[in-house]
Design a protein around this motif. Sequence first.
Motif, PDB file in Angstrom:
ATOM      1  N   TYR A 242       0.843  -1.191   0.000  1.00 24.41           N
ATOM      2  CA  TYR A 242       0.000   0.000   0.000  1.00 24.41           C
ATOM      3  C   TYR A 242       0.882   1.248   0.000  1.00 24.41           C
ATOM      4  O   TYR A 242       2.040   1.211   0.432  1.00 24.41           O
ATOM      5  CB  TYR A 242      -0.915   0.014   1.237  1.00 24.41           C
ATOM      6  CG  TYR A 242      -0.170  -0.063   2.539  1.00 24.41           C
ATOM      7  CD1 TYR A 242       0.108   1.088   3.278  1.00 24.41           C
ATOM      8  CD2 TYR A 242       0.285  -1.293   3.027  1.00 24.41           C
ATOM      9  CE1 TYR A 242       0.811   1.011   4.467  1.00 24.41           C
ATOM     10  CE2 TYR A 242       0.983  -1.377   4.216  1.00 24.41           C
ATOM     11  CZ  TYR A 242       1.254  -0.220   4.930  1.00 24.41           C
ATOM     12  OH  TYR A 242       1.954  -0.289   6.099  1.00 24.41           O
ATOM     13  N   GLY A 243       0.339   2.351  -0.466  1.00 21.36           N
ATOM     14  CA  GLY A 243       1.072   3.609  -0.470  1.00 21.36           C
ATOM     15  C   GLY A 243       0.967   4.321   0.855  1.00 21.36           C
ATOM     16  O   GLY A 243       0.170   3.956   1.727  1.00 21.36           O
ATOM     17  N   ARG A 244       1.795   5.349   1.009  1.00 25.12           N
ATOM     18  CA  ARG A 244       1.783   6.171   2.223  1.00 25.12           C
ATOM     19  C   ARG A 244       1.478   7.615   1.857  1.00 25.12           C
ATOM     20  O   ARG A 244       2.117   8.189   0.972  1.00 25.12           O
ATOM     21  CB  ARG A 244       3.134   6.114   2.930  1.00 25.12           C
ATOM     22  CG  ARG A 244       3.313   4.915   3.860  1.00 25.12           C
ATOM     23  CD  ARG A 244       3.446   3.602   3.130  1.00 25.12           C
ATOM     24  NE  ARG A 244       4.079   2.571   3.964  1.00 25.12           N
ATOM     25  CZ  ARG A 244       4.311   1.338   3.562  1.00 25.12           C
ATOM     26  NH1 ARG A 244       3.947   0.958   2.340  1.00 25.12           N
ATOM     27  NH2 ARG A 244       4.891   0.464   4.362  1.00 25.12           N
ATOM     28  N   LEU A 245       0.510   8.186   2.560  1.00 26.42           N
ATOM     29  CA  LEU A 245       0.189   9.598   2.410  1.00 26.42           C
ATOM     30  C   LEU A 245       1.205  10.434   3.169  1.00 26.42           C
ATOM     31  O   LEU A 245       1.782   9.990   4.152  1.00 26.42           O
ATOM     32  CB  LEU A 245      -1.212   9.877   2.979  1.00 26.42           C
ATOM     33  CG  LEU A 245      -2.369   9.081   2.384  1.00 26.42           C
ATOM     34  CD1 LEU A 245      -3.588   9.161   3.306  1.00 26.42           C
ATOM     35  CD2 LEU A 245      -2.703   9.584   0.992  1.00 26.42           C
ATOM     36  N   ILE A 246       1.395  11.668   2.719  1.00 20.91           N
ATOM     37  CA  ILE A 246       2.323  12.551   3.413  1.00 20.91           C
ATOM     38  C   ILE A 246       1.591  13.820   3.865  1.00 20.91           C
ATOM     39  O   ILE A 246       0.686  14.316   3.175  1.00 20.91           O
ATOM     40  CB  ILE A 246       3.535  12.906   2.518  1.00 20.91           C
ATOM     41  CG1 ILE A 246       4.652  13.541   3.338  1.00 20.91           C
ATOM     42  CG2 ILE A 246       3.122  13.792   1.336  1.00 20.91           C
ATOM     43  CD1 ILE A 246       5.994  13.613   2.600  1.00 20.91           C
ATOM     44  N   SER A 247       1.967  14.307   5.035  1.00 19.70           N
ATOM     45  CA  SER A 247       1.443  15.564   5.576  1.00 19.70           C
ATOM     46  C   SER A 247       2.634  16.370   6.049  1.00 19.70           C
ATOM     47  O   SER A 247       3.563  15.824   6.648  1.00 19.70           O
ATOM     48  CB  SER A 247       0.490  15.302   6.749  1.00 19.70           C
ATOM     49  OG  SER A 247      -0.576  14.469   6.345  1.00 19.70           O
ATOM     50  N   ALA A 248       2.632  17.673   5.767  1.00 23.15           N
ATOM     51  CA  ALA A 248       3.831  18.473   6.053  1.00 23.15           C
ATOM     52  C   ALA A 248       3.466  19.898   6.441  1.00 23.15           C
ATOM     53  O   ALA A 248       2.403  20.420   6.098  1.00 23.15           O
ATOM     54  CB  ALA A 248       4.747  18.488   4.828  1.00 23.15           C
ATOM     55  N   ILE A 249       4.404  20.535   7.166  1.00 23.49           N
ATOM     56  CA  ILE A 249       4.246  21.925   7.574  1.00 23.49           C
ATOM     57  C   ILE A 249       5.626  22.575   7.636  1.00 23.49           C
ATOM     58  O   ILE A 249       6.617  21.910   7.959  1.00 23.49           O
ATOM     59  CB  ILE A 249       3.521  22.031   8.939  1.00 23.49           C
ATOM     60  CG1 ILE A 249       3.212  23.490   9.292  1.00 23.49           C
ATOM     61  CG2 ILE A 249       4.322  21.361  10.054  1.00 23.49           C
ATOM     62  CD1 ILE A 249       2.221  23.629  10.456  1.00 23.49           C
ATOM     63  N   THR A 250       5.699  23.851   7.292  1.00 21.23           N
ATOM     64  CA  THR A 250       6.971  24.568   7.334  1.00 21.23           C
ATOM     65  C   THR A 250       6.744  26.020   7.772  1.00 21.23           C
ATOM     66  O   THR A 250       5.652  26.560   7.616  1.00 21.23           O
ATOM     67  CB  THR A 250       7.659  24.540   5.950  1.00 21.23           C
ATOM     68  OG1 THR A 250       8.974  25.096   6.052  1.00 21.23           O
ATOM     69  CG2 THR A 250       6.860  25.319   4.907  1.00 21.23           C
ATOM     70  N   LEU A 251       7.779  26.625   8.319  1.00 24.83           N
ATOM     71  CA  LEU A 251       7.715  28.024   8.722  1.00 24.83           C
ATOM     72  C   LEU A 251       7.962  28.929   7.521  1.00 24.83           C
ATOM     73  O   LEU A 251       8.704  28.563   6.613  1.00 24.83           O
ATOM     74  CB  LEU A 251       8.761  28.305   9.804  1.00 24.83           C
ATOM     75  CG  LEU A 251       8.482  27.700  11.180  1.00 24.83           C
ATOM     76  CD1 LEU A 251       9.706  27.783  12.062  1.00 24.83           C
ATOM     77  CD2 LEU A 251       7.296  28.405  11.834  1.00 24.83           C
TER      78      LEU A 251
END
Length: 251
Positions: A242-251
């Motif tokens: 199965y695939g993996r979702l990505i979630s991200a945040i940056t300043l």
Amino acid sequence: MTLEILTSDSLSALRHGFFTRRGGASSGVFAGLNCGHGSSDQTEIVAINRARVADAMGVAADHLTGIHQVHSADVVTVTSPLDERPKADGMVTNTPGIALAVLTADCQPVLFADADAGVIGAAHAGWRGALDGVLDATIDAMIEIGAQRENIAAVIGPCISQQAYEVGPEFFEDFIAGDPENSRFFANGKEDRMQFDLPGFGLARLRAAGIGSAEWTRHCTYSDPDRFYSYRRTTHAQEADYGRLISAITL
């Protein structure tokens, strides 16, 4: 196909996103934006997908920073791009130009920010990590580098919903052993099965921590195969991976 990025008004002061599977280069069971090096997808294709995410986040590919997720309550403070991925399930930073990223496929991806203080966090919170305190630990780590508890906003991204999360009696016992009040996150299912409210539990932990705001985007990974990968759905379908979702945040 362009990337589909879910965002929250609570984090609107900062660039962030819960990426769906749309807009990626992977094919087959991974079709879409599979960002998991831990999958059996082609390494170079995963790298292309992650580069697209980094571009969307406005950072260099090597500044899209992740960890070796192990369902723990461990949190690392990131001050520069990581050469190796430490075993942990939460990250915090106050360094501009670094995008903190977590991978999920039913577990909770949680993004945090105190925009005024310039401190962000990201956590991978499955049931074990959430129960053991990874959300609380991420908040504490943010405060250690300058965040104010009452100014922290936290958003839970797409994860498995209660309707799709069937568990057994041993699972229920793990939760009520520490706190009988946790029974409120379970609904009766078939025979001895129960339905567990993972995002409900996550929200309760975040709110009990006394932060400024906490919410869930209300997207279920299991029930929307066109947009999200799901470990449990893949298991039920007897697919190889199965695939993996990505979630991200940056300043």
